[in-house]
Design an enzyme around this catalytic site. Structure first.
Site, PDB file in Angstrom:
ATOM      1  N   GLN A  38      -4.356  -1.468   9.658  1.00 28.20           N
ATOM      2  CA  GLN A  38      -4.337  -2.806   9.074  1.00 28.20           C
ATOM      3  C   GLN A  38      -4.915  -3.822  10.057  1.00 28.20           C
ATOM      4  OE1 GLN A  38      -3.554  -3.344   5.894  1.00 28.20           O
ATOM      5  NE2 GLN A  38      -3.931  -5.541   6.022  1.00 28.20           N
ATOM      6  N   LYS A  55       0.841  -1.207   0.000  1.00 29.98           N
ATOM      7  CA  LYS A  55       0.000   0.000   0.000  1.00 29.98           C
ATOM      8  C   LYS A  55       0.866   1.244   0.000  1.00 29.98           C
ATOM      9  CE  LYS A  55      -3.840  -2.427   2.222  1.00 29.98           C
ATOM     10  NZ  LYS A  55      -4.633  -2.723   3.420  1.00 29.98           N
ATOM     11  N   ASP A  57     -10.727   3.052   4.254  1.00 32.59           N
ATOM     12  CA  ASP A  57     -11.029   1.614   4.206  1.00 32.59           C
ATOM     13  C   ASP A  57     -12.538   1.384   4.103  1.00 32.59           C
ATOM     14  OD1 ASP A  57      -9.094  -0.377   4.099  1.00 32.59           O
ATOM     15  OD2 ASP A  57      -8.505  -0.101   6.197  1.00 32.59           O
TER      16      ASP A  57
END
Ligand code: GUN
Length: 290
Positions: A96, A52, A119
């Site tokens: 994460q 990412k 997200d």
């Protein structure tokens, strides 16, 4: 059978983002900035977060990686998120998952400012998505939609079977595929570990999204001729022939399922790459909406 090539589509998406980012910077706008929090040293999470961050560089974004020990308390992680929420330069925040067991994922996700929730996991983002309002769409489902759109796959009126009901993939993609939009307008069946007659249900599917995290689960006898198969699985399995010591396996028995399909995503090189491209799209939009 045609491969849905995540490499080609994600590159096309990233190229478009790069052009838009350069144009925005030339117009005096700020550089999009993604902040990623990685707690602990889970091998798979390390790899995902590294990709990412690298992808941010590729498209001209700024990125920050905040690494925290897996012994961290919930209160310490909350403080880190509050700092990023308050930081005017940070456009997108991603924590994460999974998190260590002493930390409530739901509580942490709920503390990310919805304007920075790239997200798309915050209850506010999910609620808006369910109502069809503009919002951040979780990256993997969004990536799947971008892939279906790129290949102009007809979804209207099709029966889509989603295997898996996670908050990250199964649940949101089932909602998105049933929306009155393109890609969408599917009749959706959500299957999970308690589903009876899974094989019979899958055999009725025009589109199957396998998102349960069991390598090779979807076998050829479960798939009807000319189905579209989207494989979301990315499980590490031991493989001594690889330098890393592991191989990445999808949820689909690709070798035997692929010949029956009209379209299928490979693993690796499919949905995983699209997840990152979609995250970048969300981050660009978070910056634009400021
Ligand atoms: N863990 C597995 N998939 C994801 C994802 O899309 N976002 C985050 N933050 N964590 C994950």
């Amino acid at each position: 059978m045609q491969i849905l090539d995540g490499k080609i589509v994600s590159q096309a998406v990233k190229d478009a983002i790069k052009i838009k980012t350069e144009a925005a910077k030339s117009a005096g706008k700020k550089t999009p900035h993604l902040a990623a929090i990685l707690v602990g040293s889970n091998g798979a999470s390390e790899t995902y977060v590294a990709s990412k961050v690298k992808s941010c560089e590729e498209v001209g974004f700024k990125s920050s990686l905040i690494r925290l020990a897996d012994t961290i308390t919930e209160a310490e992680l909350i403080t880190a998120i509050e700092e990023l929420n308050a930081d005017l330069d940070v456009d997108g925040i991603l924590v994460q998952l999974p998190l260590p067991k002493q930390i409530s994922e739901a509580k942490i996700i709920g503390l990310i400012h919805p304007d920075k929730d790239v997200d798309g996991f915050h209850p506010m983002s999910i609620g808006k998505m369910v109502q069809g309002l503009p919002t951040f769409i979780p990256a993997t489902p969004y990536g799947i939609l971008l892939m279906l759109e790129h290949y102009k796959i007809d979804t209207k009126g099709k029966h889509a079977v989603v295997i898996g009901r996670s908050n990250i993939v199964g649940r949101p993609i089932s909602i998105l595929l049933s929306r009155n939009a393109y890609p969408g307008n599917c009749t959706v069946t959500v299957c999970h570990s308690h589903t009876h007659n899974l094989k019979e249900i899958c055999l009725q599917a025009d589109i199957i999204v396998a998102a349960l995290g069991i390598p090779g689960f979807l076998t050829a006898d479960m798939v009807k001729e000319n189905a579209v198969v989207v494989d979301v699985g990315i499980t590490r399995v031991k493989d001594d022939t690889k330098k890393s010591g592991f191989a990445i396996k999808g949820d689909v028995d690709f070798a035997n399922v692929a010949p029956k399909c009209s379209y299928i995503t490979p693993v690796p090189g499919g949905v995983g790459l699209m997840t990152i491209a979609a995250l970048l799209m969300n981050t660009f939009n978070a910056c634009e909406q400021k």
